[in-house]
Scaffold this motif. Sequence first.
Motif, PDB file in Angstrom:
ATOM      1  N   ILE A   9       0.838  -1.202   0.000  1.00 40.21           N
ATOM      2  CA  ILE A   9       0.000   0.000   0.000  1.00 40.21           C
ATOM      3  C   ILE A   9       0.873   1.253   0.000  1.00 40.21           C
ATOM      4  O   ILE A   9       0.614   2.212  -0.723  1.00 40.21           O
ATOM      5  CB  ILE A   9      -0.956   0.006   1.210  1.00 40.21           C
ATOM      6  N   HIS A  10       1.932   1.238   0.811  1.00 42.55           N
ATOM      7  CA  HIS A  10       2.862   2.376   0.859  1.00 42.55           C
ATOM      8  C   HIS A  10       3.517   2.579  -0.509  1.00 42.55           C
ATOM      9  O   HIS A  10       3.613   3.695  -1.003  1.00 42.55           O
ATOM     10  CB  HIS A  10       3.915   2.137   1.941  1.00 42.55           C
ATOM     11  N   HIS A  11       3.955   1.492  -1.116  1.00 41.08           N
ATOM     12  CA  HIS A  11       4.600   1.554  -2.429  1.00 41.08           C
ATOM     13  C   HIS A  11       3.660   2.138  -3.492  1.00 41.08           C
ATOM     14  O   HIS A  11       4.101   2.845  -4.404  1.00 41.08           O
ATOM     15  CB  HIS A  11       5.063   0.158  -2.854  1.00 41.08           C
ATOM     16  N   LEU A  12       2.383   1.872  -3.358  1.00 42.22           N
ATOM     17  CA  LEU A  12       1.403   2.392  -4.308  1.00 42.22           C
ATOM     18  C   LEU A  12       1.079   3.874  -4.065  1.00 42.22           C
ATOM     19  O   LEU A  12       0.334   4.479  -4.822  1.00 42.22           O
ATOM     20  CB  LEU A  12       0.123   1.560  -4.259  1.00 42.22           C
ATOM     21  N   GLY A  13       1.632   4.425  -2.996  1.00 38.52           N
ATOM     22  CA  GLY A  13       1.469   5.852  -2.741  1.00 38.52           C
ATOM     23  C   GLY A  13       0.348   6.234  -1.807  1.00 38.52           C
ATOM     24  O   GLY A  13       0.088   7.416  -1.602  1.00 38.52           O
ATOM     25  N   ALA A  14      -0.312   5.253  -1.216  1.00 37.66           N
ATOM     26  CA  ALA A  14      -1.409   5.560  -0.296  1.00 37.66           C
ATOM     27  C   ALA A  14      -0.867   5.882   1.092  1.00 37.66           C
ATOM     28  O   ALA A  14       0.232   5.485   1.462  1.00 37.66           O
ATOM     29  CB  ALA A  14      -2.364   4.376  -0.210  1.00 37.66           C
ATOM     30  N   ARG A  15      -1.642   6.594   1.861  1.00 39.18           N
ATOM     31  CA  ARG A  15      -1.317   6.864   3.259  1.00 39.18           C
ATOM     32  C   ARG A  15      -1.725   5.634   4.055  1.00 39.18           C
ATOM     33  O   ARG A  15      -2.877   5.207   4.017  1.00 39.18           O
ATOM     34  CB  ARG A  15      -2.103   8.081   3.731  1.00 39.18           C
ATOM     35  N   VAL A  16      -0.779   5.051   4.787  1.00 41.49           N
ATOM     36  CA  VAL A  16      -1.021   3.791   5.489  1.00 41.49           C
ATOM     37  C   VAL A  16      -1.257   4.041   6.973  1.00 41.49           C
ATOM     38  O   VAL A  16      -0.427   4.631   7.657  1.00 41.49           O
ATOM     39  CB  VAL A  16       0.169   2.815   5.312  1.00 41.49           C
ATOM     40  N   LEU A  17      -2.400   3.568   7.463  1.00 39.22           N
ATOM     41  CA  LEU A  17      -2.718   3.539   8.888  1.00 39.22           C
ATOM     42  C   LEU A  17      -2.672   2.082   9.308  1.00 39.22           C
ATOM     43  O   LEU A  17      -3.201   1.223   8.611  1.00 39.22           O
ATOM     44  CB  LEU A  17      -4.121   4.077   9.148  1.00 39.22           C
ATOM     45  N   ALA A  52      -7.921   8.349  10.546  1.00 38.28           N
ATOM     46  CA  ALA A  52      -8.347   8.274   9.152  1.00 38.28           C
ATOM     47  C   ALA A  52      -9.017   9.564   8.687  1.00 38.28           C
ATOM     48  O   ALA A  52      -8.966   9.900   7.515  1.00 38.28           O
ATOM     49  CB  ALA A  52      -9.307   7.100   8.962  1.00 38.28           C
ATOM     50  N   ARG A  53      -9.606  10.298   9.613  1.00 27.07           N
ATOM     51  CA  ARG A  53     -10.288  11.549   9.250  1.00 27.07           C
ATOM     52  C   ARG A  53      -9.313  12.686   8.974  1.00 27.07           C
ATOM     53  O   ARG A  53      -9.666  13.661   8.337  1.00 27.07           O
ATOM     54  CB  ARG A  53     -11.245  11.969  10.353  1.00 27.07           C
ATOM     55  N   HIS A  54      -8.085  12.592   9.476  1.00 28.36           N
ATOM     56  CA  HIS A  54      -7.115  13.674   9.346  1.00 28.36           C
ATOM     57  C   HIS A  54      -6.056  13.331   8.314  1.00 28.36           C
ATOM     58  O   HIS A  54      -5.501  12.236   8.326  1.00 28.36           O
ATOM     59  CB  HIS A  54      -6.449  13.957  10.696  1.00 28.36           C
ATOM     60  N   PRO A  55      -5.739  14.258   7.410  1.00 31.24           N
ATOM     61  CA  PRO A  55      -4.767  13.966   6.358  1.00 31.24           C
ATOM     62  C   PRO A  55      -3.376  13.684   6.871  1.00 31.24           C
ATOM     63  O   PRO A  55      -2.591  13.049   6.189  1.00 31.24           O
ATOM     64  CB  PRO A  55      -4.784  15.236   5.493  1.00 31.24           C
ATOM     65  N   ARG A  56      -3.015  14.089   8.053  1.00 29.08           N
ATOM     66  CA  ARG A  56      -1.675  13.842   8.580  1.00 29.08           C
ATOM     67  C   ARG A  56      -1.711  13.184   9.954  1.00 29.08           C
ATOM     68  O   ARG A  56      -0.870  13.437  10.785  1.00 29.08           O
ATOM     69  CB  ARG A  56      -0.879  15.147   8.658  1.00 29.08           C
ATOM     70  N   GLY A  57      -2.696  12.339  10.186  1.00 31.25           N
ATOM     71  CA  GLY A  57      -2.744  11.611  11.451  1.00 31.25           C
ATOM     72  C   GLY A  57      -3.537  12.339  12.504  1.00 31.25           C
ATOM     73  O   GLY A  57      -4.285  13.260  12.235  1.00 31.25           O
TER      74      GLY A  57
END
Length: 62
Positions: A9-17, A52-57
Amino acid sequence: MGGYAVQIIHHLGARVLATASPDNVQAVRALGAEEVIDYRAAGGPDAVAAAARHPRGRGGAA
């Protein structure tokens, strides 16, 4: 299995939680997770939803 998912998921460019025990937080971050939440802590599901609601955690901090 989760470690592979984090990396892909990280490699694909998504933000990973991710969730992990406190002992594994740094290892999961090293795999590419931006936000790692203790799954054993009270409010775990709520903490995941808040992150998940916040773009930077949590709290939206950059």
